[in-house]
Design an enzyme around this catalytic site. Structure first.
Site, PDB file in Angstrom:
ATOM      1  N   LYS A   1      -3.684   2.132  -7.917  1.00 22.74           N
ATOM      2  CA  LYS A   1      -4.185   1.207  -6.984  1.00 22.74           C
ATOM      3  C   LYS A   1      -5.405   0.359  -7.712  1.00 22.74           C
ATOM      4  O   LYS A   1      -5.755  -0.630  -7.638  1.00 22.74           O
ATOM      5  CB  LYS A   1      -4.162   1.377  -5.600  1.00 22.74           C
TER       6      LYS A   1
ATOM      7  N   GLU B   1     -11.724  -0.239   0.896  1.00 23.19           N
ATOM      8  CA  GLU B   1     -11.596  -1.530   0.861  1.00 23.19           C
ATOM      9  C   GLU B   1     -11.904  -2.106   2.362  1.00 23.19           C
ATOM     10  O   GLU B   1     -12.136  -1.307   3.026  1.00 23.19           O
ATOM     11  CB  GLU B   1     -10.070  -2.043   0.864  1.00 23.19           C
TER      12      GLU B   1
ATOM     13  N   HIS C   1       0.082   3.699   9.485  1.00 31.87           N
ATOM     14  CA  HIS C   1       0.127   3.083   8.451  1.00 31.87           C
ATOM     15  C   HIS C   1       1.327   3.172   7.501  1.00 31.87           C
ATOM     16  O   HIS C   1       1.637   2.941   6.304  1.00 31.87           O
ATOM     17  CB  HIS C   1      -0.870   3.569   7.261  1.00 31.87           C
TER      18      HIS C   1
ATOM     19  N   ARG D   1       9.881  -0.395  -7.537  1.00 37.61           N
ATOM     20  CA  ARG D   1      10.974   0.166  -7.018  1.00 37.61           C
ATOM     21  C   ARG D   1      11.706  -0.567  -6.089  1.00 37.61           C
ATOM     22  O   ARG D   1      11.110  -1.585  -5.566  1.00 37.61           O
ATOM     23  CB  ARG D   1      11.003   1.537  -6.554  1.00 37.61           C
TER      24      ARG D   1
END
Length: 674
Positions: A116, A200, A235, A297
């Site tokens: 990421k 973040e 999440h 994907r």
């Protein structure tokens, strides 16, 4: 086009890929672990090959075993599905090296988006907006804590590798950062073999909106519009829809263009999803979204895109992998109506969505509802294993408008019959009918905010209790009749444990554990049915009459209201399914005064099979109710087990790395010491 396709996956996605491949005239090859020898996807494929023991690390994650199966089956191509090795660049390379077509993006694209932090840096260069945060290499805990302070709380700790909510923690208080960081790193290391994280800014009212992109090997790429995946627990997505509620056309255009730019920046090929976070605090706006990650994907939620476009994304994948051009260009991609998907999980919403295992004693779907698609990974009688994700399947509804789709889906869910492991079926039906959800007032905090309404607390409804009494009496009568037919001693009133007296009325005291709560009722014959007392206050009885088929279909009249349910045997008791809600009835001995709870307050037990990954107490330590004592990993999720009362730890029975069975005693306590 190649002729033989091996699906390197299991469950509902393997079944879904097999169906499209077979329609296209391809031979389908399944793989299976020892736990999946009799699985649904194995039965659906033309051939199936064993690849190892039950644990995924010894089967579905073994590249060598999968390639060996390809060689034995004479496969031309491999579809990785999602999860497992689907985003493993090494697997893509190994397939190509073995002369196999990998139905997915190039290994270089997987690597570019696999981490990421690197992906965000790449997106910044491609002028794709990214969430403010620290995406660098420094993993020192103190340094990351400092960066979190600079970003401003609340912050989100996220695993650099992987997805699915694993290795992700929201932190609101700086004092909790170090603890949550360690937990996120540990879970990330276990799930992905990589403990690195990024930090973040946590957006206050975030909407999780993603764009389905598709690219071919000829430089063409298109957006197939957006999906809203904001309804999440732990999440992880649980309800998805397309298009996103309240999406302005100019924002759809901006997000689509950003997603296509992201795909082209890494030389993408095949199906991919570019995930964005949008700020919903003041409505959706073209300048209010940021790149989070790209999943290289097919996504679990791809059916809602198929519903609104009328396209088969697996067929597109296979055609692109075979070297064909994209079937449609951007201006020809249709968008019609609205679609909603729910994920049916074996889990207990009342216990923080804790995964559940066991045999599916019942799995019946309504057969008379159009515009509903079901992608199931198991059948009635199959086992929900501890080794894999607990998703039973997906249900998707499509309608001309969002409200039509929601009402259609809710009606379908209410007509489903699922029993065995605990499931989130009633929770999903409640969400479909929730006023705020129907109004499109959603963000990623929706489930937590409305949890009390989506997962009601307390005992069963009165009508459900009455249905349960009727089911119990009918089952018992059927057993007595069967016993008499076999020549056993006929039932005698002199041996009855009720209040029958000669010349009088027979009343009976029934004691149940209903969804864990003790219920005591008095039942008396009344005409063709029964009068039930004890469920209401001030002697207000319920009148019930009922009949039940051999398949457990129950039809009853409760206080003049006609109702239907399903009764499924489980041990000495049964599970009653009414309007999509499964309620467990345990038959108790009315003379047993200790039946109210089988919980052992002197011990902490494993709620399901799993692996111990952390022990947070030691013998002699004082613990308070709710204090974390043991952390275990079960069904791909980290579970924290807490003390049930103030006490003192007497003995620790497990160590880090131990595999335990459900019900195993992990910790014992000294009672009445605190």
């Amino acid at each position: 086009m190649f002729k033989t396709l091996l699906i390197a996956n299991r469950g509902e996605i393997a079944v879904r890929i097999i169906r499209t491949a077979r329609r296209m005239g391809l031979k389908t090859i399944a793989i299976y672990s020892d736990a999946d020898a009799n699985a649904y996807h194995v039965a659906e494929a033309d051939e199936a090959y064993r690849i190892g023991p039950a644990p995924a690390a010894e089967s579905y994650l073994r590249i060598d075993a999968i390639l060996d199966a390809c060689a034995r089956a004479g496969a031309d191509a491999v579809h990785p599905g999602y999860g497992f090795l689907s985003e493993n660049a090494g697997f893509a390379e190994a397939c190509e090296k073995a002369g196999l077509i990998f139905v997915g993006p190039p290994a270089s694209a997987i690597r570019a988006m696999g981490l990421k932090d690197a992906a965000k840096a790449l997106m910044e260069k491609a002028s794709v907006p990214v969430v403010p945060g620290y995406h660098g290499d420094n993993q020192d805990a103190d340094f990351l804590g400092e960066q979190a302070g600079k970003i401003g709380y609340p912050v989100l700790i996220k695993a650099v590798a992987g997805g699915g909510g694993k290795g992700m923690r929201r932190v609101d208080d700086p004092a909790d950062f170090a603890k949550e960081l360690k937990s996120a790193q540990r879970e990330a290391g276990s799930a992905f073999g990589d403990e690195r994280v990024l930090v973040e800014k946590y957006v206050a009212r975030p909407r999780h909106i993603e764009i389905q992109v598709f690219a071919d090997g000829h430089g063409q790429a298109v957006s197939l519009y957006e999906r809203d995946c904001s309804l999440q627990r732990r999440h992880q997505k649980v309800i998805e829809e397309a298009p996103a509620p309240g999406m302005p056309p100019e924002m759809r255009k901006a997000m689509g263009e950003a997603a296509v730019a992201a795909a082209k920046a890494i030389g993408y090929r095949g199906a991919g999803t570019v995930e964005f976070i949008a700020d919903a605090s003041d409505g959706l706006k073209p300048d209010g979204f940021w790149f989070m990650e790209m999943n290289t994907r097919l996504q679990v939620e791809h059916p809602v895109t198929e519903a609104i476009t009328g396209l088969d994304l697996v067929e597109w994948q296979l055609r692109v992998a075979a070297g064909e051009h994209l079937p449609l260009m951007q201006d020809k991609v249709p968008l019609k109506g609205h679609a909603v998907e729910v994920r049916l999980y074996a889990e207990d919403p009342a216990k923080k969505f804790f995964p559940s295992t066991g045999k599916l004693l019942r799995l019946r779907l309504p057969s008379n509802m159009s515009h509903v698609r079901t992608d199931m990974g198991v059948r009635e009688g199959d086992e929900v294993s501890m080794f894999y994700d607990p998703m039973i399947g997906k249900i998707i509804a499509h309608g001309e408008t969002r409200l039509i789709a929601l009402r259609t889906l809710r009606g379908f869910l209410s007509g489903m019959e699922v029993a065995g492991p605990k499931t989130n079926l009633a929770f999903l039906a409640a969400a479909m009918g929730h006023e705020a959800f129907m109004a499109g007032d959603i963000d990623t905090g929706f489930i937590d905010r409305h949890l009390d309404q989506l997962v009601p607390k307390g005992g069963a409804e009165l009508r459900v209790l009455a249905l349960g009494v009727a089911a119990h009496l009918l089952r018992r009568n059927a057993q007595l009749e069967a016993s008499q037919r076999q020549g056993d001693e006929p039932f005698s009133p002199w041996s009855a444990s009720d209040s029958w007296v000669p010349g009088g009325h027979r009343s009976e005291r029934l004691k149940f554990l209903v969804a864990g709560e003790e219920v005591m009722l008095t039942v008396m014959p009344d005409g063709e049915g029964w009068r039930i007392a004890g469920a209401r206050e001030e002697g207000d009885d319920m009148l019930a009459s009922a009949a039940m088929s051999g398949d457990g279909a129950l039809t009853a009249t409760i206080d003049g209201v006609r109702l239907s349910a399903a009764c499924v045997s489980k041990g000495a008791g049964f599970i009653l399914i009414h309007e999509g809600t499964a309620t467990e009835f345990e038959i108790a001995d009315p003379m047993d005064v200790d039946v109210a709870s089988d919980a052992d307050t002197g011990a902490l037990k494993a709620p399901m099979p799993g692996k111990i990954i952390q022990v947070l107490a030691e013998p002699g330590a004082e613990v308070k109710k709710g204090m974390a004592v043991v952390v275990m990993e079960a069904m791909k999720m980290e579970q924290t087990l807490a003390a049930g009362a103030d006490s003192v730890v007497a003995e620790i029975h497990v160590g880090v790395g131990d595999q335990v069975e459900a019900g195993a005693v992990l910790v014992t306590f000294e009672e009445n010491k605190v």
